[in-house]
Design an enzyme around this catalytic site. Sequence first.
Site, PDB file in Angstrom:
ATOM      1  N   HIS A 121       0.819  -1.212   0.000  1.00 31.25           N
ATOM      2  CA  HIS A 121       0.000   0.000   0.000  1.00 31.25           C
ATOM      3  C   HIS A 121       0.857   1.270   0.000  1.00 31.25           C
ATOM      4  CE1 HIS A 121       0.710   0.988   4.277  1.00 31.25           C
ATOM      5  NE2 HIS A 121       0.732  -0.316   4.461  1.00 31.25           N
ATOM      6  N   ASP A 122       0.414   2.239  -0.769  1.00 31.18           N
ATOM      7  CA  ASP A 122       0.987   3.586  -0.804  1.00 31.18           C
ATOM      8  C   ASP A 122       2.436   3.613  -1.293  1.00 31.18           C
ATOM      9  OD1 ASP A 122      -1.319   5.200   0.490  1.00 31.18           O
ATOM     10  OD2 ASP A 122      -1.008   3.502   1.832  1.00 31.18           O
ATOM     11  N   GLY A 139       5.134  -1.050   2.755  1.00 33.66           N
ATOM     12  CA  GLY A 139       4.317   0.137   2.536  1.00 33.66           C
ATOM     13  C   GLY A 139       5.122   1.414   2.434  1.00 33.66           C
TER      14      GLY A 139
END
Length: 262
Positions: A121-122, A139
């Site tokens: 994520h991200d 992440g």
Amino acid sequence: MSNIHPTAIVDPRAQIDATASIGPYSVIGAHVVIGAGTTVGAHCVIDGRTTLGRDNRIFQFNSIGAVPQDKKYAGEPTELVIGDRNTIREFCTLNLGVPQAGGITTVGNDNWIMAYTHIAHDCHVGNHTTLANNTTLAGHVILGDWVTVGGLTGIHQFVKVGAHAMVGFASAVSQDVPPFMLVDGNPLAVRGYNVVGLRRRGFSPERIDAVKQMHKLIYRQGLTLAAARAAIGELAQSAPEAGADVALMEQFLADATRGIVR
């Protein structure tokens, strides 16, 4: 659409260009957008608010746009945006973002993403990167343009890897890697600068020499990082043709948040 295999399960709300193709037994979610010329192989799952641009090649057995592996995630409408002309080989996982970090995971254009890669994520992956088999991005990782990562390498959350850097096989990356550098190992160490990659990309001898000087200033002359940064700033005057490369290094060092590998 004749180029969607009859065994594929495609939500009618998905936006799929007429020239895209979906392979057998793949599953496409309601909020997915797939651009022109993109091919999705067999047994893929593309879900979430995921956008794929033009002419991507998604091989079989990929999970793209699944919810993030973050305990804070509570079903918010976050995104995954993938650009154009990317190759994503088998068994890769690319996750949505989380709201606390902007809510978006991005992959740029012309990337070569090999089997079993994980992009958490991200993360923000630039353009023209090469991620070899079993590359694992935790992440919030940021990869600059033209980064190469060797197989079986893990990159710690929030780490930045600068443009044109190369990370060797089976490395553990827990600090920021400045642009142009060649690193490997566990613990990670700088082995030199990525001269072969720069030559392949058409860097002039003058620009390569400036990169060599920046490598020396940071890693070979015993300077403090502050002193090395000051000396790097002066290179733009003596090597104006490398001004953009010097500026790239200066900005990276200014933005480093985990300390640089040194």
